[in-house]
Design a protein around this motif. Structure first.
Motif, PDB file in Angstrom:
ATOM      1  N   THR A 155     -25.577  66.025 -55.336  1.00 47.25           N
ATOM      2  CA  THR A 155     -25.089  65.998 -56.718  1.00 47.25           C
ATOM      3  C   THR A 155     -26.309  65.946 -57.616  1.00 47.25           C
ATOM      4  O   THR A 155     -27.451  65.936 -57.131  1.00 47.25           O
ATOM      5  N   ALA A 156     -26.104  65.866 -58.952  1.00 38.89           N
ATOM      6  CA  ALA A 156     -27.225  65.861 -59.887  1.00 38.89           C
ATOM      7  C   ALA A 156     -27.044  64.751 -60.921  1.00 38.89           C
ATOM      8  O   ALA A 156     -25.916  64.340 -61.238  1.00 38.89           O
ATOM      9  N   TYR A 157     -28.160  64.257 -61.447  1.00 42.89           N
ATOM     10  CA  TYR A 157     -28.127  63.241 -62.511  1.00 42.89           C
ATOM     11  C   TYR A 157     -29.274  63.495 -63.475  1.00 42.89           C
ATOM     12  O   TYR A 157     -30.177  64.279 -63.193  1.00 42.89           O
ATOM     13  N   THR A 158     -29.264  62.827 -64.628  1.00 44.41           N
ATOM     14  CA  THR A 158     -30.305  62.968 -65.641  1.00 44.41           C
ATOM     15  C   THR A 158     -30.907  61.599 -65.930  1.00 44.41           C
ATOM     16  O   THR A 158     -30.435  60.570 -65.438  1.00 44.41           O
ATOM     17  N   ALA A 159     -31.946  61.590 -66.765  1.00 42.13           N
ATOM     18  CA  ALA A 159     -32.630  60.331 -67.118  1.00 42.13           C
ATOM     19  C   ALA A 159     -31.937  59.622 -68.275  1.00 42.13           C
ATOM     20  O   ALA A 159     -32.352  58.519 -68.661  1.00 42.13           O
ATOM     21  N   TYR A 160     -30.855  60.238 -68.828  1.00 40.38           N
ATOM     22  CA  TYR A 160     -30.200  59.660 -69.993  1.00 40.38           C
ATOM     23  C   TYR A 160     -28.740  59.325 -69.698  1.00 40.38           C
ATOM     24  O   TYR A 160     -27.890  59.335 -70.580  1.00 40.38           O
ATOM     25  N   CYS A 161     -28.444  59.024 -68.430  1.00 40.30           N
ATOM     26  CA  CYS A 161     -27.085  58.648 -68.083  1.00 40.30           C
ATOM     27  C   CYS A 161     -26.797  57.230 -68.592  1.00 40.30           C
ATOM     28  O   CYS A 161     -27.719  56.472 -68.932  1.00 40.30           O
ATOM     29  N   ASP A 162     -25.519  56.860 -68.609  1.00 39.88           N
ATOM     30  CA  ASP A 162     -25.153  55.526 -69.055  1.00 39.88           C
ATOM     31  C   ASP A 162     -25.750  54.479 -68.111  1.00 39.88           C
ATOM     32  O   ASP A 162     -25.558  54.532 -66.895  1.00 39.88           O
ATOM     33  N   GLY A 163     -26.476  53.530 -68.670  1.00 42.59           N
ATOM     34  CA  GLY A 163     -27.078  52.465 -67.888  1.00 42.59           C
ATOM     35  C   GLY A 163     -28.365  52.857 -67.202  1.00 42.59           C
ATOM     36  O   GLY A 163     -28.899  52.088 -66.394  1.00 42.59           O
ATOM     37  N   CYS A 164     -28.880  54.088 -67.474  1.00 44.15           N
ATOM     38  CA  CYS A 164     -30.127  54.548 -66.845  1.00 44.15           C
ATOM     39  C   CYS A 164     -31.305  54.217 -67.755  1.00 44.15           C
ATOM     40  O   CYS A 164     -31.250  54.401 -68.976  1.00 44.15           O
TER      41      CYS A 164
END
Length: 215
Positions: free
Chosen positions: A128-137
């Motif tokens: 999967t993929a994620y970013t540096a500006y996700c909730d709680g990141c």
């Protein structure tokens, strides 16, 4: 009558004398011819003997020349032989040493390549993929990489029990990344790819990909 007989006797005597002279002439001629033939044959034999002696002398000279040439060639061969014998073992030793070093290098390369291939761990995982500006990141990974300050850095979140943190991992369709982060949902054969753009991360979705743990 007596005169006729005398004439006949005289004619007979004359004929006998002529026949005797002719016979002597013939015999003399044959004797001369035989002497001439014997002389010619003797000269021919002498000439043949002379030619044979000349040929024998020429052959002797040729044989002597050949013998002298062979002796000279043998002397030259004897002079050159020790040098050739001395050089040959040295050259053979050098060739053997070069061949051995080449074989050792080849073996070393093969061993290194096989070790490298054996050390690479190949897995098929869910990505999967994620970013540096996700909730709680916070934008900072588990290993301290600031993804907001380094948006082009390729980082994946992994389960440390499967892929050690800090490992270099090749991901199909993504490239070579650092296993520098973890996540509560990342367990077992599952990874999370860092993608700077939120829209691209959403479009990535969920995929089954091949990975290789390089080191």
């Amino acid at each position: 009558m007596h005169q006729s007989i005398k004439k006949n006797i005289g004619l007979v005597s004359l004929v006998l004398i002529c026949l005797t002279m002719l016979t002597v002439a013939v015999v003399t001629g044959q004797s001369d011819q035989a002497d001439q033939e014997s002389s010619v044959q003797a000269e021919t034999i002498d000439n043949q003997q002379t030619v044979g002696q000349l040929a024998t002398a020429q052959l002797s000279l040729d044989e002597k020349d050949k013998l002298a040439m062979n002796q000279a060639a043998m002397k030259e061969a004897v002079k050159e032989q020790p040098t050739a014998v001395k050089k040959k073992p040295v050259q053979e030793a050098a060739n053997k040493q070069t061949a051995q070093s080449s074989q050792e290098k080849s073996k070393g390369k093969i061993v290194q390549a096989s070790q490298q291939e054996s050390n690479n761990q190949t897995l098929y995982v869910t990505a999967t993929a994620y970013t540096a500006y996700c909730d709680g990141c916070s934008g900072v990974t588990r290993t301290g990489i600031d993804l907001r300050a380094n948006p082009n850095q390729k980082v994946i979140a992994v389960d440390p029990n499967v892929i050690p943190l800090g490992s270099k991992v090749w991901v199909e369709g993504y490239g070579t990344a650092i296993a520098g982060d973890t996540g509560s949902a990342i367990k077992g054969k599952r990874i999370d790819l860092f993608i700077p753009s939120h829209e691209e991360a959403m479009r990535y979705g969920v995929r089954e990909v091949k990975i290789e743990v390089i080191e």
